[in-house]
Design an enzyme around this catalytic site. Structure first.
Site, mmCIF file in Angstrom:
data_model
loop_
_atom_site.group_PDB
_atom_site.id
_atom_site.type_symbol
_atom_site.label_atom_id
_atom_site.label_comp_id
_atom_site.label_asym_id
_atom_site.label_seq_id
_atom_site.Cartn_x
_atom_site.Cartn_y
_atom_site.Cartn_z
ATOM 1 N N ASP A 199 0.860 -1.176 0.000
ATOM 2 C CA ASP A 199 0.000 0.000 0.000
ATOM 3 C C ASP A 199 0.897 1.227 0.000
ATOM 4 O O ASP A 199 1.847 1.321 0.783
ATOM 5 C CB ASP A 199 -0.886 -0.003 1.242
ATOM 6 C CG ASP A 199 -1.836 1.174 1.266
ATOM 7 O OD1 ASP A 199 -1.374 2.289 1.586
ATOM 8 O OD2 ASP A 199 -3.029 0.990 0.983
ATOM 9 N N TYR A 218 -16.554 9.246 -7.511
ATOM 10 C CA TYR A 218 -15.256 9.138 -8.190
ATOM 11 C C TYR A 218 -14.777 10.509 -8.645
ATOM 12 O O TYR A 218 -13.676 10.957 -8.307
ATOM 13 C CB TYR A 218 -15.354 8.168 -9.366
ATOM 14 C CG TYR A 218 -14.145 8.198 -10.266
ATOM 15 C CD1 TYR A 218 -12.883 7.884 -9.786
ATOM 16 C CD2 TYR A 218 -14.273 8.551 -11.617
ATOM 17 C CE1 TYR A 218 -11.767 7.920 -10.615
ATOM 18 C CE2 TYR A 218 -13.168 8.577 -12.442
ATOM 19 C CZ TYR A 218 -11.921 8.262 -11.942
ATOM 20 O OH TYR A 218 -10.820 8.309 -12.771
#
Length: 319
Positions: A51, A139
């Site tokens: 990550d 988004y």
């Protein structure tokens, strides 16, 4: 330059990383492979599977990086409507943490993968960077929020930053193309019909105010997109956050895309007209004049058959 590429195992990130390596840059790719593919990381790039937030401070902390190209993001519009929390956390919160790592390490440049979804349904086309930003889904809203955050960091901390708002990215380069677990983009979906992976392509509406009644979209070749990222790195100025639209400036309709896929593949493609989808604009076409003037960028792969042809070659290589 030594460059960190977040999301460099994804579609656009991997192509950009490959071009950066070709140009002689030292590239470190970080990707958690939640949507990317390890074999998409180009040879010659260092790969860190993690990550980005977990490793950004350590990676950037030695002060040796000249820039960051930030592609890592959640990007499914439908999912963003159904589960916005994933997008505010995965896109906004994680990018804020990345920005802090960049600030603390003194990294001078950032290129951010933004989107035309920041504009929502346009009031006029072609869409310029001055158009109102009214995203219609989480988004687009998260990408716009990140743009605002980057502006603040550039102003306060001297970061040289560029956001590139893509329109419809398509095509393939150097054996790298679209292979999403959940595919939502028209060209790969149509080509899946050609390869027998799906029975037909759905055409959402045939009564739009366009020449053939189907929606018009601006398709940009992924290799041209990569060139814009290199130019953004080279032209970024300390304390400034510049935003550029990237498209061909030409719209192709759904039916034109299907016809191109048939020409390129030599295969008849079944298509079925269905009702319009809510929220679909009739026309989305970019004005890229600002990028052409200020970056010196010009798309080289502009015909729909060229874009589809590269996508078809990649699709066949994976079939």
């Amino acid at each position: 330059m030594k460059l960190l590429v977040t999301g460099g195992a994804g579609y656009v990130g991997s192509v950009c990383a490959a071009v950066l390596v070709e140009q002689g840059h030292e590239v470190v790719v970080v990707d958690d492979l939640s949507t990317g593919n390890a074999d998409a990381v180009p040879a010659g790039a260092q790969f860190v599977q993690a990550d980005m937030v977990a490793v950004a401070s350590d990676l950037l902390g030695d002060g040796s990086f000249d820039g960051v190209l930030h592609f890592a993001a959640k990007s499914l519009v439908g999912e963003s409507v159904e589960a916005p929390e994933r997008y505010w956390n995965g896109n906004v919160i994680k990018t804020l943490q990345l920005l802090e790592a960049i600030r603390l390490a003194g990294v001078p440049r950032l290129v951010f993968s933004s989107t035309a979804a920041t504009y929502g349904e346009p009031e006029s086309v072609p869409i310029t960077e001055d158009a109102p930003t009214k995203p219609t889904n989480a988004y687009g809203a998260t990408k716009l929020a990140i743009d605002h955050a980057i502006t603040s960091y550039a102003t306060a901390h001297g970061l040289a930053a560029t956001s590139l708002r893509y329109f419809n990215v398509a095509g393939a380069y150097a054996g790298l193309g679209e292979r999403h677990a959940t595919e939502t983009h028209l060209i790969p979906l149509v080509l899946q019909v050609a390869t027998g992976q799906r029975p037909e392509i759905l055409v959402f509406g045939n009564d739009w105010p366009t020449p053939d009644g189907t929606c018009l979209r601006d398709y940009i070749h992924v290799r041209d997109l990569a060139d814009a990222h290199l130019l953004a790195l080279q032209t970024a100025q300390p304390g400034e956050h510049r935003i550029y639209n990237l498209g061909n400036g030409t719209g192709f309709s759904v039916r034109e895309v299907i016809a191109s896929c048939e020409r390129v593949s030599g295969i008849s493609i079944a298509a079925r007209d269905v009702e319009r989808r809510a929220g679909d604009p009739a026309v989305l076409i970019a004005s890229s004049e600002k990028a052409i003037t200020e970056l010196g960028w010009k798309p080289q792969h502009t015909t729909i058959d060229e874009i589809v042809g590269d996508a078809w070659e990649f699709t066949r290589s994976r079939s």
